[in-house]
Write a protein that holds these residues in place. Structure first.
Motif, PDB file in Angstrom:
ATOM      1  N   ARG A  20      49.284  54.400  62.674  1.00 58.99           N
ATOM      2  CA  ARG A  20      49.588  53.933  61.288  1.00 58.99           C
ATOM      3  C   ARG A  20      48.379  53.189  60.904  1.00 58.99           C
ATOM      4  O   ARG A  20      48.259  53.351  59.659  1.00 58.99           O
ATOM      5  N   HIS A  23      42.990  56.280  61.731  1.00 56.23           N
ATOM      6  CA  HIS A  23      42.523  57.815  61.969  1.00 56.23           C
ATOM      7  C   HIS A  23      42.088  57.987  63.456  1.00 56.23           C
ATOM      8  O   HIS A  23      40.844  57.462  63.534  1.00 56.23           O
ATOM      9  N   LYS A 131      42.269  52.623  58.560  1.00 51.24           N
ATOM     10  CA  LYS A 131      42.753  53.560  57.398  1.00 51.24           C
ATOM     11  C   LYS A 131      42.899  52.283  56.321  1.00 51.24           C
ATOM     12  O   LYS A 131      43.046  50.961  56.538  1.00 51.24           O
ATOM     13  N   ASP A 135      45.628  54.761  52.133  1.00 55.59           N
ATOM     14  CA  ASP A 135      45.675  55.820  53.099  1.00 55.59           C
ATOM     15  C   ASP A 135      47.226  55.522  53.888  1.00 55.59           C
ATOM     16  O   ASP A 135      48.087  56.527  54.122  1.00 55.59           O
ATOM     17  N   LYS A 136      47.657  54.556  54.161  1.00 53.65           N
ATOM     18  CA  LYS A 136      48.686  54.053  54.684  1.00 53.65           C
ATOM     19  C   LYS A 136      49.978  54.218  54.015  1.00 53.65           C
ATOM     20  O   LYS A 136      50.780  55.106  54.479  1.00 53.65           O
ATOM     21  N   ASP A 139      50.468  58.208  53.837  1.00 54.07           N
ATOM     22  CA  ASP A 139      51.300  58.636  55.071  1.00 54.07           C
ATOM     23  C   ASP A 139      52.686  58.291  55.137  1.00 54.07           C
ATOM     24  O   ASP A 139      53.624  59.415  55.488  1.00 54.07           O
ATOM     25  N   LYS A 142      54.378  60.920  52.660  1.00 49.26           N
ATOM     26  CA  LYS A 142      54.313  62.112  53.421  1.00 49.26           C
ATOM     27  C   LYS A 142      55.824  62.416  54.336  1.00 49.26           C
ATOM     28  O   LYS A 142      56.313  63.319  54.487  1.00 49.26           O
ATOM     29  N   LYS A 143      55.627  61.276  55.253  1.00 46.49           N
ATOM     30  CA  LYS A 143      56.821  61.183  56.256  1.00 46.49           C
ATOM     31  C   LYS A 143      58.198  61.339  55.315  1.00 46.49           C
ATOM     32  O   LYS A 143      58.920  61.911  56.191  1.00 46.49           O
TER      33      LYS A 143
END
Length: 154
Positions: A20, A23, A131, A135-136, A139, A142-143
């Motif tokens: 999380r 990267h 990150k 960026d977090k 993500d 997307k999840k």
């Protein structure tokens, strides 16, 4: 080049926040120099990865802030919970890893711990880059989309 485990491992713990917050660019396997009560505590699955990382001191790699609570049935010879623990790796791997950390500004973090087929404690280390906040959020978005698609059966 990352080393892959053979699958003959007994899972101790996973660093859930690692993917999380970072990267992960590459993975390495390393042994861990432990005391007797630390191993007994690990067999009871007592470990916390919160804010743990690996750091180079004098050409050797140490795992810092890894919390292994004292063994419940231990005595006066119990260990310190957050003491620095030496990582056991081949010299060539250590040199390559330290070079990447110095040149590219990366961090070495523990990803998971397990017992290998011979009963030794191993740590999977990740060469990682932090990150950014956006960026977090990306993500997480997307999840959420993937979860919604799975619920709908698509």
């Amino acid at each position: 080049m990352s080393k892959k485990s053979t699958g003959d491992w007994n899972h101790i713990a996973r660093n859930k926040k690692a993917f999380r917050d970072f990267h992960v660019l590459d993975k390495f396997e390393a042994g861990l120099a432990l005391r007797g009560t630390e191993v007994k505590s690990l067999r009871a699955r007592n470990v916390a990865f919160a804010d743990s990382f690996a750091h180079f001191r004098g050409g050797e790699l140490y795992l810092l802030n890894l919390d292994i609570p004292p063994y419940s049935h231990g005595n006066l010879n119990n260990h310190e919970p957050k003491r620095p623990r030496k990582m056991l790796m081949h010299r060539s791997e250590l040199k390559r890893l330290s070079k990447m950390v110095k040149e590219r500004g990366l961090t070495v973090i523990p990803l998971r711990m397990y017992f290998n087929s011979r009963g030794f404690v191993k740590v999977e280390l990740g060469l990682a880059k932090g990150k950014a906040h956006h960026d977090k959020r990306e993500d997480i978005r997307k999840k959420d989309i993937e979860r919604d698609l799975r619920r709908r059966g698509l």
